[in-house]
Design a protein around this motif. Structure first.
Motif, PDB file in Angstrom:
ATOM      1  N   VAL A  12       0.834  -1.199   0.000  1.00  0.00           N
ATOM      2  CA  VAL A  12       0.000   0.000   0.000  1.00  0.00           C
ATOM      3  C   VAL A  12       0.871   1.251   0.000  1.00  0.00           C
ATOM      4  O   VAL A  12       0.590   2.240  -0.699  1.00  0.00           O
ATOM      5  CB  VAL A  12      -0.948  -0.021   1.212  1.00  0.00           C
ATOM      6  CG1 VAL A  12      -1.773   1.266   1.275  1.00  0.00           C
ATOM      7  CG2 VAL A  12      -1.865  -1.222   1.158  1.00  0.00           C
ATOM      8  N   GLU A  13       1.974   1.209   0.765  1.00  0.00           N
ATOM      9  CA  GLU A  13       2.867   2.365   0.826  1.00  0.00           C
ATOM     10  C   GLU A  13       3.524   2.605  -0.532  1.00  0.00           C
ATOM     11  O   GLU A  13       3.643   3.757  -0.987  1.00  0.00           O
ATOM     12  CB  GLU A  13       3.920   2.131   1.898  1.00  0.00           C
ATOM     13  CG  GLU A  13       4.834   3.316   2.125  1.00  0.00           C
ATOM     14  CD  GLU A  13       5.799   3.079   3.270  1.00  0.00           C
ATOM     15  OE1 GLU A  13       6.555   4.000   3.605  1.00  0.00           O
ATOM     16  OE2 GLU A  13       5.793   1.955   3.829  1.00  0.00           O
ATOM     17  N   PHE A  41       1.200   8.280   2.734  1.00  0.00           N
ATOM     18  CA  PHE A  41       0.710   7.106   3.465  1.00  0.00           C
ATOM     19  C   PHE A  41       1.455   7.070   4.781  1.00  0.00           C
ATOM     20  O   PHE A  41       2.633   6.715   4.836  1.00  0.00           O
ATOM     21  CB  PHE A  41       0.940   5.815   2.673  1.00  0.00           C
ATOM     22  CG  PHE A  41       0.424   4.589   3.371  1.00  0.00           C
ATOM     23  CD1 PHE A  41      -0.932   4.296   3.383  1.00  0.00           C
ATOM     24  CD2 PHE A  41       1.290   3.734   4.026  1.00  0.00           C
ATOM     25  CE1 PHE A  41      -1.404   3.169   4.031  1.00  0.00           C
ATOM     26  CE2 PHE A  41       0.822   2.607   4.677  1.00  0.00           C
ATOM     27  CZ  PHE A  41      -0.527   2.329   4.680  1.00  0.00           C
ATOM     28  N   MET A  42       0.751   7.471   5.861  1.00  0.00           N
ATOM     29  CA  MET A  42       1.395   7.553   7.170  1.00  0.00           C
ATOM     30  C   MET A  42       0.363   7.267   8.258  1.00  0.00           C
ATOM     31  O   MET A  42      -0.847   7.471   8.070  1.00  0.00           O
ATOM     32  CB  MET A  42       2.006   8.941   7.376  1.00  0.00           C
ATOM     33  CG  MET A  42       1.014  10.089   7.264  1.00  0.00           C
ATOM     34  SD  MET A  42       1.798  11.697   7.356  1.00  0.00           S
ATOM     35  CE  MET A  42       2.555  11.580   8.967  1.00  0.00           C
ATOM     36  N   PRO A  43       0.810   6.764   9.408  1.00  0.00           N
ATOM     37  CA  PRO A  43      -0.140   6.449  10.497  1.00  0.00           C
ATOM     38  C   PRO A  43      -0.671   7.728  11.144  1.00  0.00           C
ATOM     39  O   PRO A  43       0.000   8.756  11.205  1.00  0.00           O
ATOM     40  CB  PRO A  43       0.695   5.622  11.470  1.00  0.00           C
ATOM     41  CG  PRO A  43       2.107   6.027  11.202  1.00  0.00           C
ATOM     42  CD  PRO A  43       2.190   6.364   9.747  1.00  0.00           C
ATOM     43  N   LYS A  44      -1.922   7.641  11.631  1.00  0.00           N
ATOM     44  CA  LYS A  44      -2.543   8.727  12.385  1.00  0.00           C
ATOM     45  C   LYS A  44      -2.340   8.465  13.874  1.00  0.00           C
ATOM     46  O   LYS A  44      -2.848   7.475  14.403  1.00  0.00           O
ATOM     47  CB  LYS A  44      -4.035   8.818  12.073  1.00  0.00           C
ATOM     48  CG  LYS A  44      -4.335   9.249  10.636  1.00  0.00           C
ATOM     49  CD  LYS A  44      -5.834   9.424  10.431  1.00  0.00           C
ATOM     50  CE  LYS A  44      -6.120   9.942   9.029  1.00  0.00           C
ATOM     51  NZ  LYS A  44      -7.585  10.155   8.824  1.00  0.00           N
ATOM     52  N   SER A  64      -6.361  11.450   1.427  1.00  0.00           N
ATOM     53  CA  SER A  64      -7.430  11.986   2.292  1.00  0.00           C
ATOM     54  C   SER A  64      -8.386  10.909   2.756  1.00  0.00           C
ATOM     55  O   SER A  64      -9.450  11.210   3.281  1.00  0.00           O
ATOM     56  CB  SER A  64      -8.222  13.050   1.510  1.00  0.00           C
ATOM     57  OG  SER A  64      -8.777  12.497   0.321  1.00  0.00           O
ATOM     58  N   VAL A  65      -8.021   9.623   2.603  1.00  0.00           N
ATOM     59  CA  VAL A  65      -8.874   8.505   2.991  1.00  0.00           C
ATOM     60  C   VAL A  65      -8.227   7.779   4.164  1.00  0.00           C
ATOM     61  O   VAL A  65      -7.016   7.529   4.156  1.00  0.00           O
ATOM     62  CB  VAL A  65      -9.097   7.534   1.806  1.00  0.00           C
ATOM     63  CG1 VAL A  65     -10.038   6.405   2.207  1.00  0.00           C
ATOM     64  CG2 VAL A  65      -9.656   8.290   0.611  1.00  0.00           C
ATOM     65  N   ASP A  86      -7.347   0.484  -6.124  1.00  0.00           N
ATOM     66  CA  ASP A  86      -8.008   1.367  -7.094  1.00  0.00           C
ATOM     67  C   ASP A  86      -9.175   2.109  -6.450  1.00  0.00           C
ATOM     68  O   ASP A  86      -9.414   3.298  -6.731  1.00  0.00           O
ATOM     69  CB  ASP A  86      -8.497   0.548  -8.294  1.00  0.00           C
ATOM     70  CG  ASP A  86      -7.348  -0.062  -9.072  1.00  0.00           C
ATOM     71  OD1 ASP A  86      -6.230   0.495  -9.002  1.00  0.00           O
ATOM     72  OD2 ASP A  86      -7.566  -1.097  -9.739  1.00  0.00           O
ATOM     73  N   THR A  87      -9.898   1.423  -5.552  1.00  0.00           N
ATOM     74  CA  THR A  87     -11.007   2.079  -4.853  1.00  0.00           C
ATOM     75  C   THR A  87     -10.499   3.200  -3.955  1.00  0.00           C
ATOM     76  O   THR A  87     -11.099   4.276  -3.876  1.00  0.00           O
ATOM     77  CB  THR A  87     -11.798   1.053  -4.030  1.00  0.00           C
ATOM     78  OG1 THR A  87     -12.236  -0.003  -4.888  1.00  0.00           O
ATOM     79  CG2 THR A  87     -12.998   1.684  -3.356  1.00  0.00           C
ATOM     80  N   LEU A  88      -9.377   2.967  -3.286  1.00  0.00           N
ATOM     81  CA  LEU A  88      -8.788   4.006  -2.437  1.00  0.00           C
ATOM     82  C   LEU A  88      -8.387   5.213  -3.266  1.00  0.00           C
ATOM     83  O   LEU A  88      -8.629   6.369  -2.877  1.00  0.00           O
ATOM     84  CB  LEU A  88      -7.592   3.441  -1.677  1.00  0.00           C
ATOM     85  CG  LEU A  88      -7.880   2.361  -0.630  1.00  0.00           C
ATOM     86  CD1 LEU A  88      -6.577   1.890  -0.004  1.00  0.00           C
ATOM     87  CD2 LEU A  88      -8.804   2.895   0.445  1.00  0.00           C
ATOM     88  N   LEU A  89      -7.739   4.965  -4.413  1.00  0.00           N
ATOM     89  CA  LEU A  89      -7.308   6.063  -5.257  1.00  0.00           C
ATOM     90  C   LEU A  89      -8.502   6.859  -5.784  1.00  0.00           C
ATOM     91  O   LEU A  89      -8.483   8.099  -5.805  1.00  0.00           O
ATOM     92  CB  LEU A  89      -6.464   5.517  -6.417  1.00  0.00           C
ATOM     93  CG  LEU A  89      -5.851   6.558  -7.361  1.00  0.00           C
ATOM     94  CD1 LEU A  89      -4.928   7.487  -6.595  1.00  0.00           C
ATOM     95  CD2 LEU A  89      -5.105   5.863  -8.499  1.00  0.00           C
TER      96      LEU A  89
END
Length: 836
Positions: free
Chosen positions: A764-765, A775-778, A793-794, A819-822
């Motif tokens: 994913v990264e 792509f980073m942890p919250k 932003s997801v 693809d759904t994330l993008l």
């Protein structure tokens, strides 16, 4: 009704009611029987009305006779007025220019050309004449004939006469007579309609006549005349009279004991009365000789019955009232007895209180003596003792004696048990409860038990304690103050009182001590003087944990894993800090240093003298403080790669002794605790070592191809963590923070270190980097125990165990592909750009 034998007139006994005489608006005097004078007046009026009716009837008979004569003449001629009339030749001339629909419709309704309109042919016989008025001419100018004047040439209102005159110009005299009679009938009808129209406005005597009273003789005489006329007797003019109409009246015969309704006037004949015959009436008269007396007796009976019912209702009401008053009397008597007993008890309490007052003022009684007297008072009258707040009086009497008890210099830190044995009895006396429950209760004045005890001990005990805590007590020596609290609670002071003292006096002193504490210079560990207050203060001390963690983090910046003092300093706090706070402290200050220590471990099965094993002992010493998952991650990244490399080198060495290898393997296995050996990841690494040993035993040669079970990525992550920890050891807190980040990235918490393939999180990264997305942890965000990451932003979570991605789309978490994330990120970006 006929009178008695002496010829006196008793008034009418039977009345004939005319159906047309019913008038709801008649006055009340019309319903009463008139007097003798009134009877004569009414009889004269009735006679005049009767003569007027006879004259009206005679006139009507003459008119009917004339009509019959005209009818007989028409019968002789055998024709009707319009039958001999000649049709107008000009009638309907205009229809030659049309289809003649008007005449056709009239003929269908029975019309014949030349006759008048209407059912009897008495209507208009000539069509309406019209004439065009010249333009701009006024009405009636120079005698101009209007349309109405053309159709009404003689100026009268009788249109039927004009039409008849025009139509019958050539007719005979009989037609004119018939038309005149029809005109008279039409005029009479119009007058009748006008009278009926005005009848709703006023009382019309022709329609509404006043009620008329007749005697039985008059009714019978009138009926007899009607019978004679009906029997065929000729009238004065010799003609046969018309058949008589039936008598439309209802007669009520009241001559007997009961009223009878008579419909046939013949039943009134004779003196016997109604339809029962003379014998029945005579029997009634014989049975009840005085009907007035019967009526009066009935009235008397009704009045007596009503009076009896009224008296009975009053008696029942009085009985109910008596029952209610008896109940109220019993209640009031019980209240009076209870009040009397309370007054007696209060009087006894007052006498005992006066005795206590005398003893207290004379100083002849001690605290124990006063406690004994008040105990006896509370045992005898517990309700009054609690209701009237007698404990407030006890406080007033005991206060001087308590002051004398603590008059000498009192130091709570050196004399923690002074006065506790004497004041222990007063806690029971100052309690308002009567069932042995020593909880906080209120008396009738709103005072609580704690207020009473505080009022007694405030000046003598509480104030000296506050001064001692503020000025002389050392927070790093909690034992003296803890001894005082243990001696006074719960024997004398309640839980609420002790909590208030500790929060207001002890906690501020602890806060100041924590602010002044230096973990690098203070020889006494902070848990030694803070943890003893945890059972009593509990959650109130939560405000101290953040500054303590901050000081520990700064102190561990230059810490080396070989220094075991950090373990002794942190181990007691594992159960005190919150799980998240403890894990954050380990990730920031401990785990990077332990990873660095594992990087210094050197394992060699062939040349054991060159091995460096002390750092492994430093790491395993933290097993009780580090969660099992974190410890296995450290071993997988820092120890097991080296262990498998040394095992493969040992198995590839010439002159292999499998028994020696087995002993070497068992020694390493014995170095781990039972909890670590039970962990799945540790078992997997040890099983990989056994597989390599078994392969070497079978001689298939697979052991010579290097450390296949070991992940090169895990070893690289361990090396990066070691470098970060080394930098942290030499660079202070900033270097430690970088080391923690390197450890969290290299260790791969959610990945399988035993696999050479790219993990799901790494995939994913890499996909995010290829699309220029972050792509980073919250920090602090988790979903179902998994770390939440931001993919552009997801928000997403990486479930390595289930090998799936879940994204927050809308208000719910759902599985999603890359693809759904993008697509979701791009859609949110477009929505945000439209907003601005």
């Amino acid at each position: 009704a006929s009178g008695g034998g002496d010829g006196e007139e008793d008034g009418p006994a039977a009345g004939a009611l005319n159906p047309m005489d019913v008038d709801e608006n008649d006055s009340d005097d019309e319903d009463l029987l008139p007097s003798t004078f009134g009877q004569r007046v009414m009889q004269n009026a009735a006679q005049r009305r009767k003569e007027a009716d006879e004259a009206r009837l005679k006139k009507k008979e003459e008119l009917m006779e004339q009509q019959r004569e005209r009818g007989s003449r028409r019968g002789e001629s055998g024709s009707r007025p319009w039958e001999n009339a000649k049709p107008d030749p000009k009638l309907g001339e205009f229809e030659k220019h049309t289809k003649g629909i008007g005449m056709k419709l009239l003929e269908k309704m029975g019309y014949k050309k030349g006759m008048g309109l209407g059912k009897d042919g008495k209507g208009m016989a000539a069509p309406m004449e019209t004439q065009m008025r010249p333009k701009n001419m006024g009405m009636g100018f120079k005698g101009f004939k209007e349309a109405g004047q053309l159709n009404n040439k003689d100026g009268s209102d009788d249109d039927d006469d004009d039409d008849a005159a025009r139509t019958g110009a050539g007719g005979d005299a009989r037609n004119k007579a018939a038309e005149k009679v029809g005109a008279e009938n039409a005029r009479a009808k119009r007058e009748k309609d006008a009278k009926q129209k005005e009848m709703w406005k006023r009382r019309n005597e022709l329609k509404r006549e006043r009620r008329e009273y007749r005697t039985a003789e008059e009714v019978l005489a009138e009926q007899e005349r009607a019978d004679l006329e009906a029997s065929g007797i000729a009238t004065r003019d010799g003609r046969a009279p018309p058949p008589p109409a039936p008598a439309k009246m209802t007669v009520i015969d009241m001559r007997g004991s009961q009223a009878h309704v008579v419909t046939d006037l013949r039943e009134l004949r004779g003196d016997g009365g109604a339809a029962g015959g003379g014998d029945a009436a005579a029997n009634d008269d014989e049975e009840i000789a005085f009907p007035e007396l019967q009526h009066n007796l009935r009235l008397i009976v009704d009045l007596a019955e009503a009076e009896i019912q009224t008296v009975d209702a009053k008696i029942r009401h009085e009985k109910d009232t008596n029952v209610l008053l008896r109940r109220e009397s019993n209640r009031l008597r019980a209240d009076a007895d209870r009040a009397e007993r309370a007054a007696d008890s209060l009087d006894q309490i007052l006498r005992l209180a006066e005795k206590c007052e005398v003893s207290a003022q004379s100083r002849g009684a001690t605290l124990d003596d006063l406690a004994t007297m008040y105990s006896d008072m509370k045992a005898r009258h517990p309700d009054e003792y609690a209701r009237h707040g007698v404990q407030r009086l006890a406080v007033a009497h005991a206060h001087p004696l308590v002051a004398d008890l603590f008059r000498e210099p009192y130091d709570p830190l050196t004399e923690p048990t002074r006065g506790t044995s004497t004041l222990k009895r007063w806690k029971e006396l100052l309690s308002s409860s009567t069932d042995g429950d020593h909880g906080t209760t209120n008396d009738m004045f709103g005072n609580t038990d704690d207020d009473a005890m505080f009022g007694l001990l405030d000046a003598s005990v509480i104030q000296p304690l506050r001064r001692a805590v503020t000025t002389r007590w050392d927070a790093k020596s909690p034992e003296p103050l803890l001894r005082w609290f243990n001696a006074w609670h719960p024997a004398v002071l309640s839980d609420a009182a002790v909590e208030e003292l500790q929060v207001k006096c002890v906690l501020p002193k602890l806060q100041r001590a924590v602010e002044a504490w230096n973990p690098l210079k203070d020889p006494v560990p902070i848990h030694a003087w803070l943890h003893p207050w945890l059972p009593s203060l509990g959650a109130s001390m939560a405000s101290l944990w953040a500054p303590i963690r901050h000081k520990l983090t700064n102190a561990l910046a230059a810490w080396h894993p070989s220094d075991q003092s950090a373990l002794g300093l942190l181990a007691p706090w594992r159960t005190v800090f919150d799980v998240r706070d403890w894990d954050a402290l380990l990730l920031r200050s401990i785990l990077p240093k332990l990873q660095y220590a594992l990087s210094e471990v050197k394992i060699d099965g062939v040349d054991r003298a060159s091995q460096v094993l002390e750092p492994l002992g430093w790491v395993l010493a933290w097993e009780a403080c580090v969660p099992a998952g974190r410890m296995t991650q450290l071993l997988e990244s820092g120890f097991f790669p080296k262990f498998h490399a040394a095992l493969h080198a040992y198995l590839a060495a010439p002159g292999l002794d499998l028994e020696e290898v087995t002993r070497w393997y068992l020694e390493w296995k014995g170095a781990f605790s039972e909890d670590l050996l039970a962990h799945e990841r540790v078992r997997r690494q040890l099983n990989a070592a056994l597989d390599a040993m078994n392969a070497a035993t079978t001689g298939d040669g697979t052991h010579v191809h290097g450390p296949s079970p070991v992940s090169e990525r895990a070893r690289e992550g361990g090396d990066a963590a070691a470098k970060g920890a080394a930098n942290g050891a030499g660079g202070g807190a900033k270097g430690s923070r970088r080391g923690g980040d390197a450890n969290s990235k290299g260790a791969g918490v959610d990945d399988d270190p035993g696999s050479d393939a790219m993990s799901l999180r790494e995939a994913v990264e890499a996909f995010a980097q290829a699309n220029d997305l972050t792509f980073m942890p919250k920090p602090g965000r988790r979903h179902e125990g998994l770390q939440v990451y931001s993919f552009g932003s997801v928000s997403v979570v990486v479930d390595s165990a289930g090998e799936m991605l879940r994204a927050k789309i809308g208000d719910r978490w759902a599985p999603a592909s890359l693809d759904t994330l993008l697509a979701a990120h791009k859609e949110r970006a477009r929505a945000k750009s439209k907003t601005f």
